[in-house]
Design a protein around this motif. Structure first.
Motif, PDB file in Angstrom:
ATOM      1  N   GLY A 113     -94.729  19.025  69.322  1.00  0.00           N
ATOM      2  CA  GLY A 113     -95.691  18.085  68.748  1.00  0.00           C
ATOM      3  C   GLY A 113     -95.231  17.423  67.468  1.00  0.00           C
ATOM      4  N   THR A 114     -94.941  18.221  66.461  1.00  0.00           N
ATOM      5  CA  THR A 114     -94.542  17.634  65.187  1.00  0.00           C
ATOM      6  C   THR A 114     -93.120  17.098  65.240  1.00  0.00           C
ATOM      7  OG1 THR A 114     -93.727  19.755  64.395  1.00  0.00           O
ATOM      8  CG2 THR A 114     -96.018  19.243  63.964  1.00  0.00           C
ATOM      9  N   LEU A 115     -92.429  17.435  66.281  1.00  0.00           N
ATOM     10  CA  LEU A 115     -91.028  17.050  66.396  1.00  0.00           C
ATOM     11  C   LEU A 115     -90.881  15.595  66.832  1.00  0.00           C
ATOM     12  CD1 LEU A 115     -88.662  18.810  65.752  1.00  0.00           C
ATOM     13  CD2 LEU A 115     -88.538  19.476  68.146  1.00  0.00           C
ATOM     14  N   VAL A 116     -91.733  15.169  67.726  1.00  0.00           N
ATOM     15  CA  VAL A 116     -91.601  13.833  68.297  1.00  0.00           C
ATOM     16  C   VAL A 116     -91.618  12.712  67.256  1.00  0.00           C
ATOM     17  CG1 VAL A 116     -92.595  12.173  69.901  1.00  0.00           C
ATOM     18  CG2 VAL A 116     -92.466  14.578  70.533  1.00  0.00           C
ATOM     19  N   PRO A 117     -92.558  12.715  66.315  1.00  0.00           N
ATOM     20  CA  PRO A 117     -92.547  11.653  65.306  1.00  0.00           C
ATOM     21  C   PRO A 117     -91.248  11.612  64.510  1.00  0.00           C
ATOM     22  CG  PRO A 117     -94.596  12.875  65.233  1.00  0.00           C
ATOM     23  CD  PRO A 117     -93.698  13.634  66.151  1.00  0.00           C
ATOM     24  N   VAL A 118     -90.671  12.755  64.282  1.00  0.00           N
ATOM     25  CA  VAL A 118     -89.406  12.804  63.552  1.00  0.00           C
ATOM     26  C   VAL A 118     -88.321  12.062  64.334  1.00  0.00           C
ATOM     27  CG1 VAL A 118     -87.598  14.283  62.623  1.00  0.00           C
ATOM     28  CG2 VAL A 118     -89.993  14.976  62.444  1.00  0.00           C
ATOM     29  N   PHE A 119     -88.258  12.339  65.620  1.00  0.00           N
ATOM     30  CA  PHE A 119     -87.249  11.674  66.439  1.00  0.00           C
ATOM     31  C   PHE A 119     -87.541  10.189  66.569  1.00  0.00           C
ATOM     32  CE2 PHE A 119     -86.649  16.049  68.205  1.00  0.00           C
ATOM     33  CZ  PHE A 119     -85.419  16.221  67.626  1.00  0.00           C
ATOM     34  N   ALA A 120     -88.802   9.872  66.722  1.00  0.00           N
ATOM     35  CA  ALA A 120     -89.168   8.459  66.800  1.00  0.00           C
ATOM     36  C   ALA A 120     -88.717   7.751  65.523  1.00  0.00           C
ATOM     37  CB  ALA A 120     -90.674   8.317  66.999  1.00  0.00           C
ATOM     38  N   ALA A 121     -88.901   8.415  64.385  1.00  0.00           N
ATOM     39  CA  ALA A 121     -88.495   7.831  63.104  1.00  0.00           C
ATOM     40  C   ALA A 121     -86.981   7.659  63.055  1.00  0.00           C
ATOM     41  CB  ALA A 121     -88.972   8.711  61.948  1.00  0.00           C
ATOM     42  N   LEU A 122     -86.270   8.597  63.630  1.00  0.00           N
ATOM     43  CA  LEU A 122     -84.806   8.555  63.583  1.00  0.00           C
ATOM     44  C   LEU A 122     -84.223   7.629  64.652  1.00  0.00           C
ATOM     45  CD1 LEU A 122     -83.990  12.330  62.983  1.00  0.00           C
ATOM     46  CD2 LEU A 122     -83.879  10.462  61.340  1.00  0.00           C
ATOM     47  N   GLY A 123     -85.074   7.123  65.523  1.00  0.00           N
ATOM     48  CA  GLY A 123     -84.598   6.311  66.628  1.00  0.00           C
ATOM     49  C   GLY A 123     -84.563   4.822  66.340  1.00  0.00           C
TER      50      GLY A 123
ATOM     51  N   GLU B  53     -82.312   1.839  64.031  1.00  0.00           N
ATOM     52  CA  GLU B  53     -81.108   1.561  63.237  1.00  0.00           C
ATOM     53  C   GLU B  53     -81.429   1.259  61.778  1.00  0.00           C
ATOM     54  OE1 GLU B  53     -78.013   1.724  64.138  1.00  0.00           O
ATOM     55  OE2 GLU B  53     -77.920   1.551  66.334  1.00  0.00           O
ATOM     56  N   THR B  54     -82.429   0.416  61.584  1.00  0.00           N
ATOM     57  CA  THR B  54     -82.776   0.041  60.212  1.00  0.00           C
ATOM     58  C   THR B  54     -83.184   1.257  59.393  1.00  0.00           C
ATOM     59  OG1 THR B  54     -83.533  -2.110  60.996  1.00  0.00           O
ATOM     60  CG2 THR B  54     -84.241  -1.447  58.812  1.00  0.00           C
ATOM     61  N   ARG B  55     -83.942   2.137  60.027  1.00  0.00           N
ATOM     62  CA  ARG B  55     -84.353   3.330  59.286  1.00  0.00           C
ATOM     63  C   ARG B  55     -83.151   4.193  58.944  1.00  0.00           C
ATOM     64  NH1 ARG B  55     -89.507   2.831  61.972  1.00  0.00           N
ATOM     65  NH2 ARG B  55     -88.829   3.878  63.865  1.00  0.00           N
ATOM     66  N   TRP B  56     -82.161   4.225  59.808  1.00  0.00           N
ATOM     67  CA  TRP B  56     -80.949   4.966  59.481  1.00  0.00           C
ATOM     68  C   TRP B  56     -80.256   4.342  58.289  1.00  0.00           C
ATOM     69  CZ3 TRP B  56     -78.998   9.570  60.320  1.00  0.00           C
ATOM     70  CH2 TRP B  56     -79.476  10.313  61.405  1.00  0.00           C
ATOM     71  N   SER B  57     -80.206   3.018  58.264  1.00  0.00           N
ATOM     72  CA  SER B  57     -79.599   2.338  57.116  1.00  0.00           C
ATOM     73  C   SER B  57     -80.301   2.767  55.842  1.00  0.00           C
ATOM     74  CB  SER B  57     -79.717   0.829  57.277  1.00  0.00           C
ATOM     75  OG  SER B  57     -79.219   0.422  58.533  1.00  0.00           O
TER      76      SER B  57
ATOM     77  N   HIS C 249     -91.016   0.896  56.968  1.00  0.00           N
ATOM     78  CA  HIS C 249     -90.111   1.935  57.451  1.00  0.00           C
ATOM     79  C   HIS C 249     -90.217   3.194  56.598  1.00  0.00           C
ATOM     80  CE1 HIS C 249     -88.214  -0.205  60.644  1.00  0.00           C
ATOM     81  NE2 HIS C 249     -87.820  -1.189  59.874  1.00  0.00           N
ATOM     82  N   LEU C 250     -90.334   2.991  55.293  1.00  0.00           N
ATOM     83  CA  LEU C 250     -90.450   4.145  54.409  1.00  0.00           C
ATOM     84  C   LEU C 250     -91.725   4.911  54.707  1.00  0.00           C
ATOM     85  CD1 LEU C 250     -89.151   2.614  51.065  1.00  0.00           C
ATOM     86  CD2 LEU C 250     -88.136   4.508  52.346  1.00  0.00           C
ATOM     87  N   ALA C 251     -92.779   4.199  55.063  1.00  0.00           N
ATOM     88  CA  ALA C 251     -94.035   4.848  55.410  1.00  0.00           C
ATOM     89  C   ALA C 251     -93.847   5.717  56.653  1.00  0.00           C
ATOM     90  CB  ALA C 251     -95.123   3.799  55.641  1.00  0.00           C
ATOM     91  N   VAL C 252     -93.134   5.175  57.619  1.00  0.00           N
ATOM     92  CA  VAL C 252     -92.858   5.934  58.844  1.00  0.00           C
ATOM     93  C   VAL C 252     -92.037   7.177  58.527  1.00  0.00           C
ATOM     94  CG1 VAL C 252     -91.665   5.883  61.066  1.00  0.00           C
ATOM     95  CG2 VAL C 252     -92.987   3.902  60.324  1.00  0.00           C
ATOM     96  N   LEU C 253     -91.021   6.984  57.717  1.00  0.00           N
ATOM     97  CA  LEU C 253     -90.142   8.106  57.366  1.00  0.00           C
ATOM     98  C   LEU C 253     -90.903   9.175  56.584  1.00  0.00           C
ATOM     99  CD1 LEU C 253     -86.950   6.077  56.358  1.00  0.00           C
ATOM    100  CD2 LEU C 253     -87.199   7.589  58.333  1.00  0.00           C
ATOM    101  N   GLN C 254     -91.788   8.715  55.725  1.00  0.00           N
ATOM    102  CA  GLN C 254     -92.583   9.656  54.938  1.00  0.00           C
ATOM    103  C   GLN C 254     -93.528  10.431  55.848  1.00  0.00           C
ATOM    104  OE1 GLN C 254     -94.707   7.888  51.690  1.00  0.00           O
ATOM    105  NE2 GLN C 254     -95.925   9.720  51.273  1.00  0.00           N
ATOM    106  N   GLU C 255     -94.145   9.711  56.762  1.00  0.00           N
ATOM    107  CA  GLU C 255     -95.063  10.335  57.725  1.00  0.00           C
ATOM    108  C   GLU C 255     -94.340  11.424  58.516  1.00  0.00           C
ATOM    109  OE1 GLU C 255     -98.790  10.805  59.347  1.00  0.00           O
ATOM    110  OE2 GLU C 255     -98.194   9.450  57.732  1.00  0.00           O
ATOM    111  N   ALA C 256     -93.084  11.159  58.807  1.00  0.00           N
ATOM    112  CA  ALA C 256     -92.295  12.124  59.574  1.00  0.00           C
ATOM    113  C   ALA C 256     -91.754  13.239  58.683  1.00  0.00           C
ATOM    114  CB  ALA C 256     -91.148  11.408  60.274  1.00  0.00           C
TER     115      ALA C 256
ATOM    116  N   SER D 169     -83.334  18.734  53.873  1.00  0.00           N
ATOM    117  CA  SER D 169     -83.756  20.025  54.435  1.00  0.00           C
ATOM    118  C   SER D 169     -84.565  19.837  55.707  1.00  0.00           C
ATOM    119  CB  SER D 169     -84.584  20.782  53.404  1.00  0.00           C
ATOM    120  OG  SER D 169     -85.698  20.003  53.011  1.00  0.00           O
ATOM    121  N   GLN D 170     -85.339  18.766  55.737  1.00  0.00           N
ATOM    122  CA  GLN D 170     -86.138  18.494  56.930  1.00  0.00           C
ATOM    123  C   GLN D 170     -85.236  18.192  58.121  1.00  0.00           C
ATOM    124  OE1 GLN D 170     -89.174  18.849  57.609  1.00  0.00           O
ATOM    125  NE2 GLN D 170     -89.405  17.728  59.531  1.00  0.00           N
TER     126      GLN D 170
END
Lengths: 105, 105
Positions: A4-14, A16-20, A49-56, A75-76
């Motif tokens: 459950g909590t894992l999926v948003p993390v992967f979605a956030a990492l999926g 390119e811009t967020r990786w940048s 994007h930062l909001a998404v990353l923070q949410e994750a 660490s996350q």
DNA sequence: CAGATATGCAACCTTTGAGTTGCATTATGC
DNA sequence: GCATAATGCAACTCAAAGGTTGCATATCTG
């Protein structure tokens, strides 16, 4: 500790811009405005994007005067990596067992 | 070995339905039709998801007569986990260094 | 061979997500 | 206090992604 909590993390990492953004933050905390100077997108896009990353749970906001800087939470990532590794290992183990059964061992 | 090949993997993992599929495959290889019986989406939707997962290298097709079964590749997850862990560790290390510099050590 | 079962392909709908522009607001620094 | 630099919020566009239905095509099995 389901997926459950894992999926948003992967979605956030999926993305390119967020990786940048993450890579840029890896070189030091920065605000959305600062990042907008380095990346080919607008400040507002970065803010989203930062909001998404923070949410994750991948970054953390840090107020510094009138600036809102963000810090990447390595660490996350390590945490997520551990869970991913455990899942992969379990699937491999389970499928190996099935294969043995199928072969009549 | 940049983040290039990594992003599609995360994008693939960033969807609930695909996780359901992966979890189902973790209990044994299965075809799109078989999966359609267990999940609340159509066979075609599952076929698309399987294509995405295959593209990301997370599953592998296995022809079995007229059936096309899919096998989950746990090793790929472990691989991804390792890379993720390395990145998180490096960011943490780098940021710790920056912090020290900022504190004048 | 015939019927059932499985996959393949295409068109279509709908929602989400990334990105933009524009403006309001807030907080600094001199 | 005032100009400035930063964030916050809202409306809008556009493309991609998830999902569906329908039909064609192969392929076992009896």
């Amino acid at each position: 500790m389901t997926a459950g909590t894992l999926v948003p993390v992967f979605a956030a990492l999926g993305d390119e811009t967020r990786w940048s953004i993450l890579v840029a933050l890896g070189e030091g905390d920065a605000s959305a405005s600062a990042l907008a100077g380095r990346l080919p997108v607008t400040r507002q896009a970065i803010a989203k994007h930062l909001a998404v990353l923070q949410e994750a749970g991948l970054v953390e906001p840090v107020r510094a005067g009138r600036e809102l800087r963000f810090r990447v939470l390595g660490s996350q990532l390590a945490d997520t990596a551990r869970r991913l590794d455990a899942l992969g290992a379990e699937w491999d183990r389970r499928l190996a067992t099935i294969k043995e059964l199928a072969e009549g061992l």
